[in-house]
Design an enzyme around this catalytic site. Sequence first.
Site, PDB file in Angstrom:
ATOM      1  N   LYS A 180     -16.911  30.819 -28.458  1.00  0.00           N
ATOM      2  CA  LYS A 180     -17.223  30.043 -27.272  1.00  0.00           C
ATOM      3  C   LYS A 180     -16.459  30.476 -26.024  1.00  0.00           C
ATOM      4  CE  LYS A 180     -19.037  26.105 -27.397  1.00  0.00           C
ATOM      5  NZ  LYS A 180     -20.330  25.687 -26.855  1.00  0.00           N
ATOM      6  N   GLU A 236     -18.679  22.353 -15.047  1.00  0.00           N
ATOM      7  CA  GLU A 236     -18.984  21.017 -15.575  1.00  0.00           C
ATOM      8  C   GLU A 236     -18.141  19.955 -14.875  1.00  0.00           C
ATOM      9  OE1 GLU A 236     -18.374  22.965 -19.635  1.00  0.00           O
ATOM     10  OE2 GLU A 236     -19.370  21.094 -20.118  1.00  0.00           O
ATOM     11  N   SER A 258     -12.997  27.387 -27.190  1.00  0.00           N
ATOM     12  CA  SER A 258     -13.090  26.250 -28.105  1.00  0.00           C
ATOM     13  C   SER A 258     -12.021  26.388 -29.166  1.00  0.00           C
ATOM     14  CB  SER A 258     -14.473  26.223 -28.753  1.00  0.00           C
ATOM     15  OG  SER A 258     -14.444  25.461 -29.944  1.00  0.00           O
ATOM     16  N   LYS A 318      -8.157   3.580   1.971  1.00  0.00           N
ATOM     17  CA  LYS A 318      -7.417   4.835   1.845  1.00  0.00           C
ATOM     18  C   LYS A 318      -7.528   5.501   0.476  1.00  0.00           C
ATOM     19  CE  LYS A 318      -4.206   2.649   4.210  1.00  0.00           C
ATOM     20  NZ  LYS A 318      -5.101   1.880   5.093  1.00  0.00           N
ATOM     21  N   ASN A 342     -16.618  28.543 -22.393  1.00  0.00           N
ATOM     22  CA  ASN A 342     -17.281  27.391 -21.775  1.00  0.00           C
ATOM     23  C   ASN A 342     -17.066  27.341 -20.257  1.00  0.00           C
ATOM     24  OD1 ASN A 342     -18.223  26.401 -24.265  1.00  0.00           O
ATOM     25  ND2 ASN A 342     -16.264  25.387 -24.665  1.00  0.00           N
ATOM     26  N   THR A 355     -39.647  26.777 -10.124  1.00  0.00           N
ATOM     27  CA  THR A 355     -39.921  25.412  -9.667  1.00  0.00           C
ATOM     28  C   THR A 355     -40.114  24.618 -10.956  1.00  0.00           C
ATOM     29  OG1 THR A 355     -42.300  25.797  -9.560  1.00  0.00           O
ATOM     30  CG2 THR A 355     -41.060  26.165  -7.516  1.00  0.00           C
ATOM     31  N   HIS A 356     -39.665  23.389 -10.979  1.00  0.00           N
ATOM     32  CA  HIS A 356     -39.689  22.580 -12.213  1.00  0.00           C
ATOM     33  C   HIS A 356     -38.887  23.245 -13.334  1.00  0.00           C
ATOM     34  CE1 HIS A 356     -43.281  20.557 -10.376  1.00  0.00           C
ATOM     35  NE2 HIS A 356     -43.497  21.787  -9.965  1.00  0.00           N
ATOM     36  N   GLN A 365      -7.435  -2.174   4.015  1.00  0.00           N
ATOM     37  CA  GLN A 365      -6.391  -1.363   3.382  1.00  0.00           C
ATOM     38  C   GLN A 365      -6.943  -0.590   2.178  1.00  0.00           C
ATOM     39  OE1 GLN A 365      -2.167  -2.678   3.136  1.00  0.00           O
ATOM     40  NE2 GLN A 365      -2.631  -3.041   0.994  1.00  0.00           N
ATOM     41  N   SER A 420       0.824  -1.210   0.000  1.00  0.00           N
ATOM     42  CA  SER A 420       0.000   0.000   0.000  1.00  0.00           C
ATOM     43  C   SER A 420       0.857   1.258   0.000  1.00  0.00           C
ATOM     44  CB  SER A 420      -0.924   0.000   1.223  1.00  0.00           C
ATOM     45  OG  SER A 420      -0.168  -0.139   2.414  1.00  0.00           O
TER      46      SER A 420
HETATM   47  N1  ARG Z   1      -1.220  -1.333   5.335  1.00  0.00           N
HETATM   48  C1  ARG Z   1      -2.203  -1.833   6.250  1.00  0.00           C
HETATM   49  C2  ARG Z   1      -3.499  -1.082   6.021  1.00  0.00           C
HETATM   50  O1  ARG Z   1      -3.485  -0.107   5.381  1.00  0.00           O
HETATM   51  C3  ARG Z   1      -1.733  -1.611   7.636  1.00  0.00           C
HETATM   52  C4  ARG Z   1      -2.303  -2.571   8.628  1.00  0.00           C
HETATM   53  C5  ARG Z   1      -1.763  -3.917   8.391  1.00  0.00           C
HETATM   54  N2  ARG Z   1      -2.120  -4.799   9.421  1.00  0.00           N
HETATM   55  C6  ARG Z   1      -2.003  -6.120   9.252  1.00  0.00           C
HETATM   56  N3  ARG Z   1      -2.352  -6.870  10.228  1.00  0.00           N
HETATM   57  N4  ARG Z   1      -1.569  -6.646   8.135  1.00  0.00           N
HETATM   58  O2  ARG Z   1      -4.546  -1.485   6.464  1.00  0.00           O
END
Ligand code: ARG
Length: 459
Positions: free
Chosen positions: A284, A291, A278, A326, A286, A156-157, A323, A24
């Site tokens: 144009k 958007e 454009s 994130k 834009n 409205t609408h 994991q 990770s």
């Molecule tokens: N890289 C892991 C995560 O983001 C850290 C925790 C890992 N824990 C484990 N028991 N392998 O969740």
Amino acid sequence: SSNQMWGGRFAAGPDAIMEAINASIGFDKRLAAQDIAGSRAHAAMLATQGIVSDNDAEAIREGLLTVLSEIEGGTFEFSTALEDIHMNVEARLKEIIGEPAGRLHTGRSRNDQVATDFKLWVRDQIDAAVSGLEALQRALLTQAEVGADWVMPGFTHLQTAQPVTWGHHMMAYVEMFGRDASRLADARARMNECPLGAAALAGTSFPIDREATARDLGFDRPAANSLDAVSDRDFALEFLGVASICAMHLSRMAEELVIWSSAQFRFVTLSDRFSTGSSIMPQKKNPDAAELIRAKIGRIFGANVALMMVMKGLPLAYSKDMQEDKEQVFDAADNLMLALAAMEGMVRDMAANRAALHAAAGSGFSTATDLADWLVRVLNMPFREAHHVTGSLVALAESRGCDLPDLSLEDMQGVHGAITADVFGVLGVENSVASRVSYGGTAPEQVRAQVARWKERLG
Ligand code: ARG
């Protein structure tokens, strides 16, 4: 070769594909500052509790600062073999300070470590998002103040409904973004319990002081149940949920800006700084920023659903599935912050076209309700009858290709004999908005009162 963190049990190192799916570090390097803050707090507590020596704790705490400066300076070499930010930092600490580095992980696990780091990160994002929202609200307030009595059509609408003021419309968004900020504050308060010291899942036999680390890291208290502390990603989900609602507001406003900046509406002129041209059509200009805000919001909703899906089938406590939390949160937070900043810039720079707003306000029989109300008030007509009479007058004006104030008194009396010339007094759009004096209504004095309340709230 086998892993330096758990090599004791392993004869062989991982397959390259295992390493690729497991690592990770490519994304959780963003938790470096939080990881080091958490470890520094943990080391200080271990020393206070007599679990490691003061000298070792001091070496660890200093060494971690060196690691942080290497990461911030861009000289740190991240290793995929070391999986994640936690092990990258610890391995480098060992290179720098040697043996005492091995004492840092006493009484904790990566499970409580990552939950702590990630909470600290989300907490920072919440604070940044609240600031972004407040900046956007200030930009809206400035627009509202300038155009507190500029008349425009209310819809409205997406059909003309009743005249409102530009300031009133801007203040509607100030209210929405205010609720978003307050939802973020609620989420922050709820998540502000420290997982550190939950260890792998069961707590630890070392005499740690969880109150101390919680306090040190700005948490209100330690999380009360160690299993929950390492299993829970509510805090990330709540952030994504609140971010989704905020993103929905941004998207609605973006949609209005796209419509309003069209040649058919011309309610606003966006600045060159927040528009694009454009390559083929020279005329144009834009509204790309609007958007893209509208479009990026999909990623935030997507992140919310994706993390719900990750979590919904997991038994307690930690599973590696977590994991995957994130990248979703990072992407959602990045895009939320970008969308907030872009919207603030657009709102700050845009010019409302008072004349176009005014012209549009009067079209589409927008004062029909005022006419019906007049029939009730002055002629004492039941509202249902007044509605019917007004409907006939609208049909008459429509057949003539004119607006209500353009009908003659004779025309009106042809529909209902008791109507007098006084009626014209309520047909102007200015009269219409000026009459909406109920609390929270569109009358300029009410709009100015809203602006004043928010100015005080935002300080
Ligand atoms: N890289 C892991 C995560 O983001 C850290 C925790 C890992 N824990 C484990 N028991 N392998 O969740």
